[in-house]
Design a protein around this motif. Structure first.
Motif, PDB file in Angstrom:
ATOM      1  N   ASN A  43       0.781  -1.237   0.000  1.00 31.72           N
ATOM      2  CA  ASN A  43       0.000   0.000   0.000  1.00 31.72           C
ATOM      3  C   ASN A  43       0.814   1.290   0.000  1.00 31.72           C
ATOM      4  O   ASN A  43       0.228   2.364  -0.041  1.00 31.72           O
ATOM      5  CB  ASN A  43      -0.954   0.013   1.194  1.00 31.72           C
ATOM      6  CG  ASN A  43      -1.992  -1.087   1.102  1.00 31.72           C
ATOM      7  OD1 ASN A  43      -2.462  -1.416   0.030  1.00 31.72           O
ATOM      8  ND2 ASN A  43      -2.332  -1.657   2.231  1.00 31.72           N
ATOM      9  N   ILE A  44       2.134   1.213   0.072  1.00 31.57           N
ATOM     10  CA  ILE A  44       2.963   2.419   0.088  1.00 31.57           C
ATOM     11  C   ILE A  44       3.988   2.338  -1.034  1.00 31.57           C
ATOM     12  O   ILE A  44       4.704   1.349  -1.153  1.00 31.57           O
ATOM     13  CB  ILE A  44       3.699   2.583   1.439  1.00 31.57           C
ATOM     14  CG1 ILE A  44       2.715   2.662   2.592  1.00 31.57           C
ATOM     15  CG2 ILE A  44       4.575   3.837   1.415  1.00 31.57           C
ATOM     16  CD1 ILE A  44       3.362   2.614   3.962  1.00 31.57           C
ATOM     17  N   GLU A  57       3.089   7.677  -2.247  1.00 32.99           N
ATOM     18  CA  GLU A  57       1.700   7.460  -2.611  1.00 32.99           C
ATOM     19  C   GLU A  57       1.221   6.265  -1.786  1.00 32.99           C
ATOM     20  O   GLU A  57       1.909   5.247  -1.702  1.00 32.99           O
ATOM     21  CB  GLU A  57       1.588   7.156  -4.099  1.00 32.99           C
ATOM     22  CG  GLU A  57       0.164   7.066  -4.582  1.00 32.99           C
ATOM     23  CD  GLU A  57       0.100   6.838  -6.077  1.00 32.99           C
ATOM     24  OE1 GLU A  57      -0.334   7.760  -6.785  1.00 32.99           O
ATOM     25  OE2 GLU A  57       0.496   5.747  -6.519  1.00 32.99           O
ATOM     26  N   TYR A  58       0.027   6.383  -1.202  1.00 34.48           N
ATOM     27  CA  TYR A  58      -0.431   5.334  -0.301  1.00 34.48           C
ATOM     28  C   TYR A  58      -1.949   5.219  -0.299  1.00 34.48           C
ATOM     29  O   TYR A  58      -2.667   6.114  -0.721  1.00 34.48           O
ATOM     30  CB  TYR A  58       0.076   5.597   1.118  1.00 34.48           C
ATOM     31  CG  TYR A  58      -0.467   6.850   1.761  1.00 34.48           C
ATOM     32  CD1 TYR A  58      -1.549   6.786   2.628  1.00 34.48           C
ATOM     33  CD2 TYR A  58       0.085   8.094   1.509  1.00 34.48           C
ATOM     34  CE1 TYR A  58      -2.056   7.933   3.230  1.00 34.48           C
ATOM     35  CE2 TYR A  58      -0.407   9.239   2.097  1.00 34.48           C
ATOM     36  CZ  TYR A  58      -1.476   9.146   2.960  1.00 34.48           C
ATOM     37  OH  TYR A  58      -1.974  10.280   3.540  1.00 34.48           O
ATOM     38  N   LYS A  59      -2.417   4.062   0.181  1.00 35.21           N
ATOM     39  CA  LYS A  59      -3.837   3.816   0.416  1.00 35.21           C
ATOM     40  C   LYS A  59      -3.944   2.840   1.584  1.00 35.21           C
ATOM     41  O   LYS A  59      -3.021   2.071   1.854  1.00 35.21           O
ATOM     42  CB  LYS A  59      -4.522   3.230  -0.817  1.00 35.21           C
ATOM     43  CG  LYS A  59      -4.055   1.830  -1.167  1.00 35.21           C
ATOM     44  CD  LYS A  59      -4.842   1.219  -2.293  1.00 35.21           C
ATOM     45  CE  LYS A  59      -4.322  -0.199  -2.519  1.00 35.21           C
ATOM     46  NZ  LYS A  59      -5.103  -0.927  -3.468  1.00 35.21           N
ATOM     47  N   ILE A  88      -0.744  16.811   1.671  1.00 34.62           N
ATOM     48  CA  ILE A  88      -1.346  15.539   1.283  1.00 34.62           C
ATOM     49  C   ILE A  88      -2.351  15.854   0.180  1.00 34.62           C
ATOM     50  O   ILE A  88      -3.213  16.703   0.351  1.00 34.62           O
ATOM     51  CB  ILE A  88      -2.058  14.854   2.460  1.00 34.62           C
ATOM     52  CG1 ILE A  88      -1.081  14.565   3.590  1.00 34.62           C
ATOM     53  CG2 ILE A  88      -2.727  13.570   1.986  1.00 34.62           C
ATOM     54  CD1 ILE A  88      -1.736  14.018   4.837  1.00 34.62           C
ATOM     55  N   ILE A  89      -2.218  15.161  -0.943  1.00 36.33           N
ATOM     56  CA  ILE A  89      -3.099  15.389  -2.081  1.00 36.33           C
ATOM     57  C   ILE A  89      -3.882  14.110  -2.348  1.00 36.33           C
ATOM     58  O   ILE A  89      -3.309  13.022  -2.434  1.00 36.33           O
ATOM     59  CB  ILE A  89      -2.282  15.779  -3.338  1.00 36.33           C
ATOM     60  CG1 ILE A  89      -1.525  17.075  -3.093  1.00 36.33           C
ATOM     61  CG2 ILE A  89      -3.196  15.892  -4.549  1.00 36.33           C
ATOM     62  CD1 ILE A  89      -0.556  17.421  -4.193  1.00 36.33           C
ATOM     63  N   MET A  90      -5.201  14.255  -2.509  1.00 38.07           N
ATOM     64  CA  MET A  90      -6.048  13.122  -2.869  1.00 38.07           C
ATOM     65  C   MET A  90      -5.994  12.955  -4.379  1.00 38.07           C
ATOM     66  O   MET A  90      -6.250  13.904  -5.128  1.00 38.07           O
ATOM     67  CB  MET A  90      -7.472  13.367  -2.402  1.00 38.07           C
ATOM     68  CG  MET A  90      -8.406  12.236  -2.724  1.00 38.07           C
ATOM     69  SD  MET A  90      -8.027  10.830  -1.724  1.00 38.07           S
ATOM     70  CE  MET A  90      -9.646  10.294  -1.316  1.00 38.07           C
ATOM     71  N   ARG A  91      -5.641  11.771  -4.855  1.00 39.33           N
ATOM     72  CA  ARG A  91      -5.525  11.499  -6.288  1.00 39.33           C
ATOM     73  C   ARG A  91      -6.840  10.947  -6.829  1.00 39.33           C
ATOM     74  O   ARG A  91      -7.723  10.546  -6.071  1.00 39.33           O
ATOM     75  CB  ARG A  91      -4.399  10.493  -6.535  1.00 39.33           C
ATOM     76  CG  ARG A  91      -3.073  10.801  -5.844  1.00 39.33           C
ATOM     77  CD  ARG A  91      -2.216  11.828  -6.509  1.00 39.33           C
ATOM     78  NE  ARG A  91      -1.782  11.529  -7.822  1.00 39.33           N
ATOM     79  CZ  ARG A  91      -0.583  11.103  -8.156  1.00 39.33           C
ATOM     80  NH1 ARG A  91       0.327  10.885  -7.248  1.00 39.33           N
ATOM     81  NH2 ARG A  91      -0.278  10.898  -9.414  1.00 39.33           N
ATOM     82  N   PHE A  95      -5.965   7.159  -4.167  1.00 41.43           N
ATOM     83  CA  PHE A  95      -4.698   7.119  -3.464  1.00 41.43           C
ATOM     84  C   PHE A  95      -4.431   8.519  -2.924  1.00 41.43           C
ATOM     85  O   PHE A  95      -5.005   9.502  -3.379  1.00 41.43           O
ATOM     86  CB  PHE A  95      -3.551   6.725  -4.407  1.00 41.43           C
ATOM     87  CG  PHE A  95      -3.481   5.261  -4.703  1.00 41.43           C
ATOM     88  CD1 PHE A  95      -2.514   4.481  -4.110  1.00 41.43           C
ATOM     89  CD2 PHE A  95      -4.371   4.665  -5.581  1.00 41.43           C
ATOM     90  CE1 PHE A  95      -2.431   3.132  -4.390  1.00 41.43           C
ATOM     91  CE2 PHE A  95      -4.304   3.322  -5.867  1.00 41.43           C
ATOM     92  CZ  PHE A  95      -3.331   2.547  -5.270  1.00 41.43           C
ATOM     93  N   ARG A  96      -3.526   8.603  -1.978  1.00 39.14           N
ATOM     94  CA  ARG A  96      -3.095   9.902  -1.453  1.00 39.14           C
ATOM     95  C   ARG A  96      -1.602  10.048  -1.726  1.00 39.14           C
ATOM     96  O   ARG A  96      -0.873   9.067  -1.706  1.00 39.14           O
ATOM     97  CB  ARG A  96      -3.373   9.993   0.044  1.00 39.14           C
ATOM     98  CG  ARG A  96      -4.835  10.064   0.367  1.00 39.14           C
ATOM     99  CD  ARG A  96      -5.056  10.006   1.879  1.00 39.14           C
ATOM    100  NE  ARG A  96      -6.459  10.039   2.188  1.00 39.14           N
ATOM    101  CZ  ARG A  96      -7.246   8.977   2.227  1.00 39.14           C
ATOM    102  NH1 ARG A  96      -6.753   7.790   1.963  1.00 39.14           N
ATOM    103  NH2 ARG A  96      -8.518   9.092   2.529  1.00 39.14           N
TER     104      ARG A  96
END
Length: 106
Positions: A43-44, A57-59, A88-91, A95-96
């Motif tokens: 997840n990372i 980038e992670y979820k 932190i940006i929401m894609r 994903f963030r």
């Protein structure tokens, strides 16, 4: 006389605390389990890196679980650097993207 009665126990407390040489006890709960390590690997993803920043980038992971990775990266670049969360940006794929700046301690 009253000052001496008040200061004497305070000084004894300070001396006893200063002379106590306890080492940090490493316990089993301080380690990351294999299940958590697998979750982190899945997840990372490190997306960008530079001399003064790193982005992940992670979820399905909390930001406080990513911070040690950024801290480790910044310390490898310079021993006096610490990671500071820039944004932190929401894609679009849910994903963030978290970007950390490596900032020297002052």
């Amino acid at each position: 006389m009253k000052k001496t009665i008040f200061i004497l126990p305070l000084m004894l407390l300070v001396i006893s605390c200063a002379s106590n040489n306890n080492q940090i006890q490493v316990k089993e709960e301080n380690y990351v389990s294999e299940a958590d390590m697998a979750r982190y690997r899945n997840n990372i993803v490190e997306k960008r890196r530079g001399p003064s920043y790193v982005s992940y980038e992670y979820k399905d992971v909390r930001i406080d679980e990513i911070t040690p990775l950024a801290t480790n990266y910044c310390e490898q670049k310079n021993q006096n650097n610490r990671a500071h969360l820039r944004e932190i940006i929401m894609r679009e794929n849910h994903f963030r993207l978290a970007t950390f700046d490596c900032i020297p301690l002052q």
